[in-house]
Enzyme design. Sequence first.
Site, mmCIF file in Angstrom:
data_model
loop_
_atom_site.group_PDB
_atom_site.id
_atom_site.type_symbol
_atom_site.label_atom_id
_atom_site.label_comp_id
_atom_site.label_asym_id
_atom_site.label_seq_id
_atom_site.Cartn_x
_atom_site.Cartn_y
_atom_site.Cartn_z
ATOM 1 N N LYS A 5 0.838 -1.186 0.000
ATOM 2 C CA LYS A 5 0.000 0.000 0.000
ATOM 3 C C LYS A 5 0.883 1.250 0.000
ATOM 4 C CE LYS A 5 -1.362 1.911 3.863
ATOM 5 N NZ LYS A 5 -1.009 2.424 5.200
ATOM 6 N N ASP A 53 -4.495 6.718 4.892
ATOM 7 C CA ASP A 53 -3.488 5.864 5.524
ATOM 8 C C ASP A 53 -4.123 4.633 6.169
ATOM 9 O OD1 ASP A 53 -0.854 5.214 6.364
ATOM 10 O OD2 ASP A 53 -1.207 6.103 8.329
ATOM 11 N N HIS A 97 -7.430 -0.237 5.835
ATOM 12 C CA HIS A 97 -7.475 -1.166 6.978
ATOM 13 C C HIS A 97 -8.874 -1.238 7.617
ATOM 14 C CE1 HIS A 97 -3.267 -1.065 6.469
ATOM 15 N NE2 HIS A 97 -2.937 -0.148 7.352
HETATM 16 C C1 BG6 Z 1 0.080 1.468 8.606
HETATM 17 C C2 BG6 Z 1 0.017 2.972 8.620
HETATM 18 O O1 BG6 Z 1 -0.479 0.938 7.429
HETATM 19 O O2 BG6 Z 1 -0.622 0.959 9.726
HETATM 20 C C3 BG6 Z 1 0.570 3.520 9.911
HETATM 21 O O3 BG6 Z 1 0.736 3.498 7.521
HETATM 22 C C4 BG6 Z 1 -0.099 2.875 11.099
HETATM 23 O O4 BG6 Z 1 0.419 4.943 9.971
HETATM 24 C C5 BG6 Z 1 -0.082 1.357 10.964
HETATM 25 O O5 BG6 Z 1 0.586 3.291 12.271
HETATM 26 C C6 BG6 Z 1 -0.886 0.711 12.076
HETATM 27 O O6 BG6 Z 1 -0.775 -0.684 12.051
HETATM 28 P P1 BG6 Z 1 -1.004 -1.539 13.354
HETATM 29 O O7 BG6 Z 1 -0.901 -2.959 12.888
HETATM 30 O O8 BG6 Z 1 0.068 -1.155 14.321
HETATM 31 O O9 BG6 Z 1 -2.379 -1.195 13.873
#
Ligand code: BG6
Length: 459
Positions: free
Chosen positions: A140, A227, A232
């Site tokens: 991504k 982001d 997500h």
């Molecule tokens: C990433 C983002 O995709 O996911 C980040 O670019 C973020 O900004 C991260 O901190 C969070 O991932 P996780 O697994 O720690 O919740």
Amino acid sequence: MPAEKSDALVLFGATGDLAHKKLFDTIQALYRRGVLEGPVIGVAKSGMTREQVIDRAREGITTFGRGVDEGVFKKFADQFQYVDGDYADPATFQNLKKALGDAKRPLFYLAIPPVLFGTVTKGLKAAGCLNDDARVVVEKPFGHDAASAKALNRTLHEVLEEHQVFRIDHYLGKEATQNVLYTRFANAFLEPVWNRNYISNIQITMAESFGVQGRGAFYDATGCLRDVIENHLMQVVGFLCMEPPYWPDKERVRDEQVKLFKSIRTISTNDIVRGQFEGYLQEPGVAPNSQTETFAAVRVFIDNWRWQGVPIYIRAGKNLPVSATEVRVQFHRPPQVVFPDEQAPMHNYVRFLFSPRIEIGICMQVKIDGERMVGEPMELKVVDQQPDEMTPYERLIGDAIQGDQALFARQDVVEEGWRIVEKIIGNSVPVHPYKPGTWGPDAVNDVLLPSGGWHAPQV
Ligand code: BG6
């Protein structure tokens, strides 16, 4: 028939940040579990030697990963090859072709900026590195809006079939995300109430108590919505709200995901609040007058039979009070006040905590011992575990090596994801300042307040 395993892993961007912090650690773990058996070939333009790249991998695993396992690391280092060269130079790909030797099913991992995807995939094709069994994993962000995502897909499809493209979204590789799908459909008692008749709203909070951590330039061009929300958290919405998939054919999960996404209303500018933490403009790499959001809250509606009228509130941001991700599925109040204390806040919910621990809790109002008919909320914790030892990257790259695409974002899902946010990305609405360590700007409570209020994750 299960797909055959990839027999070599080629890592573009081998000297970059992602490889340093995450991917070499993942590679070591995949060797340890026997998922990865063939050689790893690093590609980058760094002027480094093979030995220097191996040393850097060792340093990355020590500093950011789970520590070097000497025996396994040796297995990796003995087989490791490194091709140094410009991605625009055909000689780089000729050298890679030589390094691949007689590998028949290489997996190419593009840990490089998306603007280079086309150059690299065409270079691979021209040098004869891409056969029908080759697979390509792309990192991504997959585009920055619907048009650019479509353009990127066209570029990849000039030389690859969709079954060869693995778009990584590490939230899909999380144990907690898969738990949502499993819990919903492995239990008969949940599904009958998992709809507009019983559910009042859904809240998803992804809070991070830190700032942009030196990623100012990337973050300033991206913002919170692109982001983590568009990708997500929307994937999480998919698992929370999709219809039951026909599991023996895992592709049906992605079919259900896209069906659901197609029924999600394009989010309007009335349904977003953007915030920026005070001090953000002083971060290195951030434009002095930047309007980029470091916090966003949105309200999402699904226009289908099951979810009509049930708002889904999503908020995410940097420099919030805690680091935690939680989903709370809130049920309606009982239809009638039978006991006087029923005016208390709504207490029936199902809660999925994704991080820092994995928890699933179901909350009910139960009677307090004694003569009076008054109660208190009591949560039944049905899952309480530490995050799995297998990281999402390990899970997903392992799946890609085995040719399993179920937990990767399909082209149609990605394009629908961008369609859902198309009206609100960029500076669509003003950005409000907020103090680090708070739950974002006050405007959130003025504009986007769920009935029963926002709930901080229970950590
Ligand atoms: C990433 C983002 O995709 O996911 C980040 O670019 C973020 O900004 C991260 O901190 C969070 O991932 P996780 O697994 O720690 O919740």
